[in-house]
Design a protein around this motif. Structure first.
Motif, short mmCIF file in Angstrom:
data_model
loop_
_atom_site.label_atom_id
_atom_site.label_comp_id
_atom_site.label_asym_id
_atom_site.label_seq_id
_atom_site.Cartn_x
_atom_site.Cartn_y
_atom_site.Cartn_z
N MET A 30 0.81 -1.22 0.00
CA MET A 30 0.00 0.00 0.00
C MET A 30 0.84 1.27 0.00
O MET A 30 0.29 2.37 -0.03
CB MET A 30 -0.93 -0.01 1.22
N ASN A 31 2.14 1.15 0.02
CA ASN A 31 3.01 2.33 0.08
C ASN A 31 3.66 2.67 -1.27
O ASN A 31 4.46 3.60 -1.35
CB ASN A 31 4.10 2.13 1.14
N THR A 32 3.34 1.92 -2.31
CA THR A 32 3.93 2.19 -3.61
C THR A 32 3.25 3.38 -4.27
O THR A 32 2.09 3.70 -3.97
CB THR A 32 3.79 0.97 -4.52
N PRO A 33 3.92 4.06 -5.21
CA PRO A 33 3.29 5.17 -5.94
C PRO A 33 1.99 4.76 -6.62
O PRO A 33 1.07 5.57 -6.75
CB PRO A 33 4.36 5.56 -6.95
N ALA A 34 1.90 3.50 -7.07
CA ALA A 34 0.69 3.03 -7.75
C ALA A 34 -0.53 3.10 -6.84
O ALA A 34 -1.66 3.22 -7.33
CB ALA A 34 0.88 1.60 -8.24
N MET A 35 -0.29 3.03 -5.52
CA MET A 35 -1.40 3.04 -4.58
C MET A 35 -1.57 4.39 -3.88
O MET A 35 -2.60 4.63 -3.24
CB MET A 35 -1.18 1.94 -3.52
N THR A 36 -0.61 5.27 -3.96
CA THR A 36 -0.66 6.52 -3.18
C THR A 36 -0.62 7.78 -4.03
O THR A 36 -0.90 8.86 -3.52
CB THR A 36 0.52 6.57 -2.20
#
Length: 266
Positions: A30-36
Protein backbone atom coordinates in the motif's frame (compact mmCIF):
# COMPACT_ATOMS: atom_id res chain seq x y z
CA UNK A 1 4.82 -1.59 -9.22
CA UNK A 2 1.33 -2.90 -9.81
CA UNK A 3 -0.70 -4.04 -6.77
CA UNK A 4 -1.02 -7.80 -6.50
CA UNK A 5 -4.42 -7.99 -4.90
CA UNK A 6 -7.11 -8.36 -7.63
CA UNK A 7 -6.86 -12.15 -7.97
CA UNK A 8 -6.26 -12.60 -4.26
CA UNK A 9 -9.25 -10.38 -3.55
CA UNK A 10 -11.59 -12.72 -5.40
CA UNK A 11 -10.49 -15.70 -3.33
CA UNK A 12 -10.62 -13.66 -0.14
CA UNK A 13 -14.28 -12.89 -0.72
CA UNK A 14 -15.07 -16.60 -0.63
CA UNK A 15 -16.86 -17.79 2.47
CA UNK A 16 -14.74 -20.09 4.58
CA UNK A 17 -12.92 -20.58 7.84
CA UNK A 18 -10.55 -17.66 7.19
CA UNK A 19 -12.19 -14.27 7.69
CA UNK A 20 -12.37 -12.16 4.54
CA UNK A 21 -11.21 -8.89 6.07
CA UNK A 22 -7.94 -10.55 7.10
CA UNK A 23 -7.03 -11.30 3.49
CA UNK A 24 -8.32 -8.59 1.18
CA UNK A 25 -5.05 -6.64 1.26
CA UNK A 26 -2.84 -9.71 1.21
CA UNK A 27 0.01 -9.26 -1.26
CA UNK A 28 -0.64 -5.55 -1.90
CA UNK A 29 2.05 -3.01 -1.04
CA UNK A 30 0.00 0.00 0.00
CA UNK A 31 3.01 2.33 0.08
CA UNK A 32 3.93 2.19 -3.61
CA UNK A 33 3.29 5.17 -5.94
CA UNK A 34 0.69 3.03 -7.75
CA UNK A 35 -1.40 3.04 -4.58
CA UNK A 36 -0.66 6.52 -3.18
CA UNK A 37 -0.11 8.87 -6.13
CA UNK A 38 -1.96 10.08 -9.24
CA UNK A 39 -0.68 9.83 -12.80
CA UNK A 40 -2.98 12.62 -14.03
CA UNK A 41 -4.64 15.75 -12.67
CA UNK A 42 -8.26 16.87 -12.26
CA UNK A 43 -7.70 19.19 -15.24
CA UNK A 44 -6.65 16.20 -17.34
CA UNK A 45 -9.85 14.35 -16.46
CA UNK A 46 -12.02 17.41 -17.05
CA UNK A 47 -10.42 17.73 -20.50
CA UNK A 48 -11.18 14.06 -21.17
CA UNK A 49 -14.82 14.62 -20.17
CA UNK A 50 -15.06 17.57 -22.55
CA UNK A 51 -13.60 15.57 -25.45
CA UNK A 52 -15.76 12.51 -24.72
CA UNK A 53 -18.94 14.40 -25.70
CA UNK A 54 -21.09 12.52 -23.21
CA UNK A 55 -19.52 9.10 -23.72
CA UNK A 56 -18.21 7.24 -20.63
CA UNK A 57 -14.52 7.66 -19.85
CA UNK A 58 -12.08 4.76 -19.70
CA UNK A 59 -9.89 5.25 -16.62
CA UNK A 60 -9.32 1.56 -16.00
CA UNK A 61 -6.15 0.67 -14.10
CA UNK A 62 -5.24 4.35 -13.59
CA UNK A 63 -3.46 5.66 -10.49
CA UNK A 64 -5.78 8.43 -9.24
CA UNK A 65 -5.14 8.39 -5.49
CA UNK A 66 -5.49 11.69 -3.67
CA UNK A 67 -7.17 13.51 -6.57
CA UNK A 68 -9.99 16.02 -6.05
CA UNK A 69 -12.72 14.74 -8.38
CA UNK A 70 -15.59 16.16 -6.37
CA UNK A 71 -18.79 17.01 -8.22
CA UNK A 72 -17.71 15.54 -11.56
CA UNK A 73 -20.10 13.73 -13.88
CA UNK A 74 -18.42 10.32 -14.20
CA UNK A 75 -21.53 8.37 -15.08
CA UNK A 76 -20.65 5.06 -16.71
CA UNK A 77 -16.89 5.60 -16.21
CA UNK A 78 -14.67 2.52 -16.40
CA UNK A 79 -12.54 2.50 -13.23
CA UNK A 80 -11.85 -1.21 -13.18
CA UNK A 81 -8.71 -1.91 -11.05
CA UNK A 82 -8.08 1.86 -10.73
CA UNK A 83 -6.62 3.22 -7.49
CA UNK A 84 -8.48 6.13 -5.87
CA UNK A 85 -7.26 5.83 -2.29
CA UNK A 86 -7.93 9.02 -0.30
CA UNK A 87 -9.46 10.63 -3.40
CA UNK A 88 -12.18 13.27 -2.99
CA UNK A 89 -15.25 12.23 -5.00
CA UNK A 90 -17.78 14.08 -2.88
CA UNK A 91 -21.03 14.66 -4.77
CA UNK A 92 -19.78 13.02 -7.98
CA UNK A 93 -22.02 10.88 -10.22
CA UNK A 94 -20.64 7.35 -10.61
CA UNK A 95 -23.91 5.70 -11.61
CA UNK A 96 -23.56 2.67 -13.90
CA UNK A 97 -19.77 2.89 -13.45
CA UNK A 98 -17.47 -0.13 -13.59
CA UNK A 99 -15.73 -0.17 -10.20
CA UNK A 100 -14.73 -3.83 -10.23
CA UNK A 101 -11.54 -4.46 -8.22
CA UNK A 102 -11.05 -0.71 -7.79
CA UNK A 103 -9.45 0.76 -4.67
CA UNK A 104 -11.16 3.48 -2.61
CA UNK A 105 -9.42 3.13 0.76
CA UNK A 106 -10.22 6.19 2.93
CA UNK A 107 -11.74 7.93 -0.09
CA UNK A 108 -14.44 10.60 0.36
CA UNK A 109 -17.54 9.36 -1.46
CA UNK A 110 -20.04 11.29 0.63
CA UNK A 111 -23.19 12.19 -1.26
CA UNK A 112 -21.99 10.27 -4.33
CA UNK A 113 -24.55 8.86 -6.76
CA UNK A 114 -23.69 5.17 -7.19
CA UNK A 115 -26.90 3.80 -8.69
CA UNK A 116 -26.42 0.46 -10.42
CA UNK A 117 -22.62 0.29 -10.64
CA UNK A 118 -20.49 -2.84 -11.02
CA UNK A 119 -18.68 -3.21 -7.70
CA UNK A 120 -17.43 -6.80 -7.60
CA UNK A 121 -14.10 -6.99 -5.76
CA UNK A 122 -14.11 -3.32 -4.70
CA UNK A 123 -11.93 -2.36 -1.70
CA UNK A 124 -13.34 0.65 0.17
CA UNK A 125 -12.07 0.26 3.71
CA UNK A 126 -12.70 3.30 5.92
CA UNK A 127 -14.22 5.17 2.98
CA UNK A 128 -16.78 7.92 3.66
CA UNK A 129 -20.03 6.98 1.90
CA UNK A 130 -22.32 8.97 4.17
CA UNK A 131 -25.46 10.08 2.36
CA UNK A 132 -24.42 8.22 -0.81
CA UNK A 133 -27.01 6.58 -3.07
CA UNK A 134 -26.07 2.95 -3.73
CA UNK A 135 -29.51 1.82 -4.89
CA UNK A 136 -29.42 -1.38 -6.96
CA UNK A 137 -25.67 -1.69 -6.48
CA UNK A 138 -23.89 -5.03 -6.01
CA UNK A 139 -21.11 -4.28 -3.53
CA UNK A 140 -19.39 -7.66 -3.28
CA UNK A 141 -16.22 -6.33 -1.70
CA UNK A 142 -14.51 -5.03 1.43
CA UNK A 143 -16.08 -2.01 3.17
CA UNK A 144 -14.63 -2.67 6.61
CA UNK A 145 -14.82 0.44 8.81
CA UNK A 146 -16.59 2.53 6.16
CA UNK A 147 -19.08 5.28 7.03
CA UNK A 148 -22.42 4.66 5.31
CA UNK A 149 -24.56 6.62 7.73
CA UNK A 150 -27.71 7.93 6.11
CA UNK A 151 -26.87 6.18 2.84
CA UNK A 152 -29.55 4.85 0.48
CA UNK A 153 -29.04 1.16 -0.22
CA UNK A 154 -32.50 0.27 -1.51
CA UNK A 155 -32.56 -3.06 -3.38
CA UNK A 156 -28.82 -3.46 -2.84
CA UNK A 157 -27.57 -6.90 -3.92
CA UNK A 158 -24.80 -7.72 -1.50
CA UNK A 159 -25.76 -11.27 -0.69
CA UNK A 160 -24.13 -14.46 -1.91
CA UNK A 161 -25.74 -15.94 -5.02
CA UNK A 162 -26.13 -19.57 -4.04
CA UNK A 163 -27.66 -20.42 -7.43
CA UNK A 164 -24.44 -19.52 -9.22
CA UNK A 165 -21.74 -22.11 -8.57
CA UNK A 166 -18.84 -19.79 -9.43
CA UNK A 167 -20.22 -16.81 -7.54
CA UNK A 168 -22.19 -18.60 -4.85
CA UNK A 169 -19.65 -18.09 -2.08
CA UNK A 170 -18.90 -14.43 -2.75
CA UNK A 171 -20.15 -11.97 -0.15
CA UNK A 172 -20.13 -8.37 0.99
CA UNK A 173 -17.90 -7.48 3.94
CA UNK A 174 -19.51 -4.77 6.08
CA UNK A 175 -17.54 -5.43 9.27
CA UNK A 176 -17.63 -2.43 11.65
CA UNK A 177 -19.44 -0.31 9.03
CA UNK A 178 -21.53 2.64 10.21
CA UNK A 179 -24.98 2.12 8.66
CA UNK A 180 -26.87 4.21 11.17
CA UNK A 181 -30.01 5.70 9.66
CA UNK A 182 -29.33 3.98 6.33
CA UNK A 183 -32.21 2.99 4.04
CA UNK A 184 -31.82 -0.74 3.34
CA UNK A 185 -35.37 -1.48 2.17
CA UNK A 186 -35.41 -4.66 0.12
CA UNK A 187 -31.62 -5.04 0.31
CA UNK A 188 -30.19 -8.53 -0.12
CA UNK A 189 -27.48 -9.05 2.48
CA UNK A 190 -27.81 -12.80 2.67
CA UNK A 191 -24.64 -14.43 4.03
CA UNK A 192 -22.95 -11.04 4.29
CA UNK A 193 -20.53 -10.13 7.07
CA UNK A 194 -21.96 -7.42 9.34
CA UNK A 195 -20.07 -8.08 12.56
CA UNK A 196 -20.03 -5.01 14.83
CA UNK A 197 -21.90 -2.95 12.22
CA UNK A 198 -23.80 0.09 13.50
CA UNK A 199 -27.39 -0.32 12.26
CA UNK A 200 -29.07 1.99 14.76
CA UNK A 201 -32.31 3.43 13.34
CA UNK A 202 -31.61 1.77 9.98
CA UNK A 203 -34.56 0.73 7.81
CA UNK A 204 -34.28 -3.01 7.07
CA UNK A 205 -37.85 -3.43 5.83
CA UNK A 206 -38.08 -6.59 3.70
CA UNK A 207 -34.29 -6.98 3.72
CA UNK A 208 -32.80 -10.45 3.20
CA UNK A 209 -30.40 -11.19 6.06
CA UNK A 210 -30.56 -14.98 5.82
CA UNK A 211 -27.32 -16.60 6.94
CA UNK A 212 -25.55 -13.29 7.58
CA UNK A 213 -23.28 -12.63 10.55
CA UNK A 214 -24.64 -9.85 12.79
CA UNK A 215 -22.59 -10.80 15.83
CA UNK A 216 -21.80 -7.70 17.90
CA UNK A 217 -23.89 -5.46 15.62
CA UNK A 218 -26.06 -2.67 17.05
CA UNK A 219 -29.63 -2.70 15.70
CA UNK A 220 -31.12 -0.40 18.34
CA UNK A 221 -34.23 1.29 16.94
CA UNK A 222 -33.91 -0.43 13.56
CA UNK A 223 -37.00 -1.27 11.49
CA UNK A 224 -37.06 -5.01 10.72
CA UNK A 225 -40.59 -5.53 9.38
CA UNK A 226 -40.53 -8.28 6.76
CA UNK A 227 -36.78 -8.82 7.14
CA UNK A 228 -35.57 -12.42 6.82
CA UNK A 229 -33.61 -13.51 9.93
CA UNK A 230 -33.24 -17.20 9.12
CA UNK A 231 -29.89 -18.53 10.37
CA UNK A 232 -28.66 -15.03 11.24
CA UNK A 233 -25.93 -15.06 13.91
CA UNK A 234 -26.95 -12.51 16.56
CA UNK A 235 -24.33 -13.36 19.19
CA UNK A 236 -23.67 -10.16 21.15
CA UNK A 237 -25.94 -8.14 18.85
CA UNK A 238 -28.06 -5.35 20.36
CA UNK A 239 -31.68 -6.05 19.38
CA UNK A 240 -33.28 -3.26 21.39
CA UNK A 241 -36.39 -1.18 20.61
CA UNK A 242 -36.80 -2.82 17.21
CA UNK A 243 -39.68 -1.67 15.02
CA UNK A 244 -41.78 -4.25 13.17
CA UNK A 245 -40.26 -7.22 14.98
CA UNK A 246 -43.62 -9.03 15.04
CA UNK A 247 -43.66 -9.21 11.24
CA UNK A 248 -39.99 -10.17 10.76
CA UNK A 249 -39.54 -13.46 8.90
CA UNK A 250 -38.10 -16.55 10.64
CA UNK A 251 -37.42 -14.50 13.78
CA UNK A 252 -37.30 -17.74 15.79
CA UNK A 253 -34.67 -19.20 13.47
CA UNK A 254 -31.86 -16.88 14.55
CA UNK A 255 -28.58 -18.35 15.81
CA UNK A 256 -27.07 -17.69 19.27
CA UNK A 257 -30.24 -15.95 20.44
CA UNK A 258 -29.27 -16.52 24.08
CA UNK A 259 -26.19 -14.34 23.56
CA UNK A 260 -28.06 -11.39 22.04
CA UNK A 261 -28.79 -8.21 24.01
CA UNK A 262 -32.52 -7.51 24.01
CA UNK A 263 -32.90 -4.96 26.79
CA UNK A 264 -31.56 -1.45 27.05
CA UNK A 265 -28.98 -0.95 29.75
CA UNK A 266 -29.94 1.33 32.61
Amino acid sequence: MRPLAPLLLVSALMAGPVHAEQDLLLGADMNTPAMTQAEMSRADIEAMIARADGKPLDLSDKALSGLDLSGLNLRGVNLRTARLNKANLRGADLSEANLEQAWFIKADLSGVKLVGPKMFGITAREANLSGADLSRSMPIGDFKGANMSGATLVDLRGGADIKNQSMGLMRAVFVSVNLSGANLKGANLGRSRLEYANLTDADLTDAVLMGSDLSGANLTGATVAGADFRNVDVSGARLVALKGQDSAKDWAARINVDRAITRARN
